[in-house]
Design a protein around this motif. Sequence first.
Motif, PDB file in Angstrom:
ATOM      1  N   VAL A  29      32.850  51.736  30.855  1.00 48.86           N
ATOM      2  CA  VAL A  29      33.352  50.862  30.758  1.00 48.86           C
ATOM      3  C   VAL A  29      35.214  51.507  31.627  1.00 48.86           C
ATOM      4  N   ALA A  30      35.233  52.591  31.412  1.00 46.16           N
ATOM      5  CA  ALA A  30      36.548  53.480  31.716  1.00 46.16           C
ATOM      6  C   ALA A  30      36.907  53.142  33.761  1.00 46.16           C
ATOM      7  N   MET A  31      35.519  53.043  34.056  1.00 42.67           N
ATOM      8  CA  MET A  31      35.454  53.884  34.969  1.00 42.67           C
ATOM      9  C   MET A  31      35.294  52.750  35.567  1.00 42.67           C
ATOM     10  N   VAL A  32      34.708  51.348  35.110  1.00 35.23           N
ATOM     11  CA  VAL A  32      34.606  50.376  36.327  1.00 35.23           C
ATOM     12  C   VAL A  32      35.213  49.637  36.044  1.00 35.23           C
ATOM     13  N   ALA A  33      36.720  49.720  35.110  1.00 37.96           N
ATOM     14  CA  ALA A  33      38.013  48.692  35.206  1.00 37.96           C
ATOM     15  C   ALA A  33      38.599  50.106  36.463  1.00 37.96           C
ATOM     16  N   THR A  34      38.383  50.878  36.192  1.00 40.92           N
ATOM     17  CA  THR A  34      39.731  51.956  36.975  1.00 40.92           C
ATOM     18  C   THR A  34      39.211  51.541  38.416  1.00 40.92           C
ATOM     19  N   LEU A  35      38.124  51.707  38.431  1.00 35.30           N
ATOM     20  CA  LEU A  35      37.616  51.107  40.340  1.00 35.30           C
ATOM     21  C   LEU A  35      37.618  50.059  40.000  1.00 35.30           C
ATOM     22  N   ALA A  36      38.235  48.711  39.796  1.00 34.66           N
ATOM     23  CA  ALA A  36      38.108  47.571  39.727  1.00 34.66           C
ATOM     24  C   ALA A  36      40.142  47.657  39.706  1.00 34.66           C
ATOM     25  N   ALA A  37      40.349  47.993  39.236  1.00 35.31           N
ATOM     26  CA  ALA A  37      41.845  48.157  38.942  1.00 35.31           C
ATOM     27  C   ALA A  37      42.692  48.567  40.533  1.00 35.31           C
ATOM     28  N   VAL A  38      41.869  49.717  40.991  1.00 39.88           N
ATOM     29  CA  VAL A  38      42.006  50.200  41.948  1.00 39.88           C
ATOM     30  C   VAL A  38      41.913  48.954  43.326  1.00 39.88           C
ATOM     31  N   SER A  39      40.672  48.612  43.272  1.00 35.97           N
ATOM     32  CA  SER A  39      40.464  47.397  44.489  1.00 35.97           C
ATOM     33  C   SER A  39      41.347  46.291  44.587  1.00 35.97           C
ATOM     34  N   LEU A  40      41.676  45.917  42.628  1.00 33.35           N
ATOM     35  CA  LEU A  40      43.264  44.802  42.990  1.00 33.35           C
ATOM     36  C   LEU A  40      43.899  45.383  43.431  1.00 33.35           C
ATOM     37  N   VAL A  41      44.433  46.097  43.590  1.00 28.86           N
ATOM     38  CA  VAL A  41      46.205  46.796  44.438  1.00 28.86           C
ATOM     39  C   VAL A  41      45.533  46.899  45.580  1.00 28.86           C
ATOM     40  N   ILE A  42      44.812  47.530  46.200  1.00 25.87           N
ATOM     41  CA  ILE A  42      44.102  48.137  47.644  1.00 25.87           C
ATOM     42  C   ILE A  42      44.273  46.686  48.342  1.00 25.87           C
ATOM     43  N   GLY A  43      43.552  45.594  47.474  1.00 29.04           N
ATOM     44  CA  GLY A  43      42.759  43.978  48.038  1.00 29.04           C
ATOM     45  C   GLY A  43      44.422  43.712  47.735  1.00 29.04           C
ATOM     46  N   ALA A  44      45.078  43.357  47.300  1.00 32.40           N
ATOM     47  CA  ALA A  44      46.518  42.362  47.263  1.00 32.40           C
ATOM     48  C   ALA A  44      47.138  43.666  48.044  1.00 32.40           C
ATOM     49  N   VAL A  45      47.773  44.862  48.583  1.00 30.21           N
ATOM     50  CA  VAL A  45      48.184  45.525  49.210  1.00 30.21           C
ATOM     51  C   VAL A  45      47.534  44.716  50.585  1.00 30.21           C
ATOM     52  N   SER A  46      47.104  45.144  50.826  1.00 35.30           N
ATOM     53  CA  SER A  46      45.925  44.587  52.609  1.00 35.30           C
ATOM     54  C   SER A  46      46.319  43.376  52.317  1.00 35.30           C
ATOM     55  N   VAL A  47      46.211  42.498  51.541  1.00 36.82           N
ATOM     56  CA  VAL A  47      46.091  40.903  52.223  1.00 36.82           C
ATOM     57  C   VAL A  47      47.849  40.819  52.086  1.00 36.82           C
ATOM     58  N   ALA A  48      48.556  41.219  51.655  1.00 43.75           N
ATOM     59  CA  ALA A  48      50.240  40.769  51.621  1.00 43.75           C
ATOM     60  C   ALA A  48      50.325  41.421  52.921  1.00 43.75           C
ATOM     61  N   ILE A  49      50.102  42.483  53.665  1.00 42.87           N
ATOM     62  CA  ILE A  49      50.490  43.315  54.723  1.00 42.87           C
ATOM     63  C   ILE A  49      49.975  42.720  55.918  1.00 42.87           C
ATOM     64  N   LEU A  50      48.300  42.412  55.552  1.00 40.85           N
ATOM     65  CA  LEU A  50      47.978  41.173  57.069  1.00 40.85           C
ATOM     66  C   LEU A  50      49.060  40.483  56.963  1.00 40.85           C
ATOM     67  N   SER A  51      48.950  39.341  56.095  1.00 41.49           N
ATOM     68  CA  SER A  51      50.115  37.905  55.699  1.00 41.49           C
ATOM     69  C   SER A  51      51.347  38.102  56.633  1.00 41.49           C
ATOM     70  N   ALA A  52      51.917  39.402  56.305  1.00 41.61           N
ATOM     71  CA  ALA A  52      53.161  39.575  56.931  1.00 41.61           C
ATOM     72  C   ALA A  52      52.629  39.588  58.457  1.00 41.61           C
ATOM     73  N   ASN A  53      52.329  40.571  58.659  1.00 36.28           N
ATOM     74  CA  ASN A  53      51.544  40.239  60.231  1.00 36.28           C
ATOM     75  C   ASN A  53      51.465  39.813  60.676  1.00 36.28           C
ATOM     76  N   LEU A  54      51.318  38.643  59.928  1.00 34.62           N
ATOM     77  CA  LEU A  54      50.315  37.556  61.134  1.00 34.62           C
ATOM     78  C   LEU A  54      51.084  36.704  61.097  1.00 34.62           C
ATOM     79  N   MET A  55      52.760  36.471  60.130  1.00 35.78           N
ATOM     80  CA  MET A  55      53.533  35.729  59.848  1.00 35.78           C
ATOM     81  C   MET A  55      54.192  36.330  60.938  1.00 35.78           C
ATOM     82  N   GLU A  56      54.288  37.473  61.044  1.00 36.94           N
ATOM     83  CA  GLU A  56      55.518  38.086  62.091  1.00 36.94           C
ATOM     84  C   GLU A  56      54.664  37.435  63.605  1.00 36.94           C
ATOM     85  N   GLY A  57      53.778  37.566  63.770  1.00 33.06           N
ATOM     86  CA  GLY A  57      52.720  37.232  64.947  1.00 33.06           C
ATOM     87  C   GLY A  57      53.509  36.090  65.651  1.00 33.06           C
TER      88      GLY A  57
END
Length: 516
Positions: A29-57
């Motif tokens: 559970v600790a390993m899966v929870a760590t992976l889930a947290a990292v995936s959530l952070v990476i996904g949120a940052v990726s979506v935020a960066i993409l949204s900012a770039n698309l909004m700039e375009g």
Amino acid sequence: MARRSPADAPIIATRNGRAPWTLRRRLVVAMVATLAAVSLVIGAVSVAILSANLMEGLDTQLENAAQRSSSALGNRPGGNDFSTVPPTAELVLNGPGQSPGTLALVYDGSTVSAGYTDETGTVVALTNDQVTQLVTELDSALQQEERSAPFSVNLGGDVGEYRVLAATLRTGELYLTGLPVSSVTSTATQLALIIALVSLAGIVLVAFIATAIVRLALRPLQRVTDTAARVSELPLDRGEVLLVDRVPAADTDPRTEVGRVGSALNRMLDHVDVALETRQASENKVRQFVADASHELRTPLASIRGYSELTRRSGQELPPDAMHAIGRIESESVRMTVLVEDLLLLARLDEGRELERQPVDLTSLLVDVVSDAHAAGRDHSWDLDLPEEPVLAAGDGPRLHQVFANLLANARVHTDAGTRVEVALATSGDNAVVTITDNGPGIPENLRATLFERFARGDSSRFRGTGGSTGLGLAIVQAVVTAHHGEVTVDSRPGRTSFRVVLPLADTGLSPDASR
């Protein structure tokens, strides 16, 4: 003090009543929870960066659309003559280069023209509320500058959210150009969904892989646990015990955590093994001493009893004190002989000597035992409940006779006159079950734990006759029944005491032992 087996240990639960998680589950559970947290952070940052770039375009596209709107309004036929060609939103939206979805609003100070194009290029007028909202935003954006920075406006309904830019023409008209944000939102949503699905698949895959890795990593600990479990199931409290189980050498490497646990367990088992060997040697010496002493005491006791009886029957006139002393010598020698015989029997049973294995008719045996008890205790009420068919048990007839005689003597001696004693015989599966129940005062709670120990005595009303008891009767009962691979238990409370003896049934094809 009564001994408790590991199975009797209390179950430890968490505060909410649920059992604690295993180490394997916590690691997975600790390993899966760590992976889930990292995936959530990476996904949120990726979506935020993409949204900012698309909004700039989108803002860049909006700048170009605003320039086209300014050109369409400034180059309309009639120039600054509003009466010739009034500035309208349709003029902007139908201008060259405007993409579907473009929004336009033109305000000359008195009239407002606003609309947007749908996917087919048709101009759709805005509602009054939407126009009012845009005019308010337009005035607010142009209060200080002739050209505002792009900002977002949510018009609701089918129009949705727009990115708009407000500006002022040289001729004084106010206009606003907008592009829909739906393309940015749709792209960001798709990316978020893709990341979520990929992350979910990765989490499931990692969960399986982590389970396999943790199971493999904890195998040495499982082997240590198995060794401890096997040792815990050994009867360490009695008899000769050989602790041959040890943790494998591969799991005792002190450089690893599990290895240190395995090494410590092996050292502990070595100490326990030495202690058990010492205890067994001491017990063997005691048993041998008891057996030898009992055997050697039989002859002098018989001589004392014989000479005292011979003196009493010689016919010579002796003083009353001498006759009383001889009578006491004879009675005490008889009591001592019984004690010696009981000790010798227990010593032989402790040595593991096999008893005879013959079919014994428990029906006839209980009839004889109850008859003897009735003759010895006429002040008690004796009841016998037997099945219609004989019940044969595999065992030693004289020893089983001694078992039930001791139990009936216990019920007779340790209860008051008028007590009702019931003896019942039944079968249960492959076993014969004999119960001896009385309605006496019951066994004191502080004596139940040591009831079957040797020389166990009590001072309550149930034990009022212990002055003539050796304290070995129930110990012999348990030893003999155990030697027959049976079980004896007791259930006692004020007003009811029941001894239950379970013995294996004999092969019905054999004839019962005639010598009980």
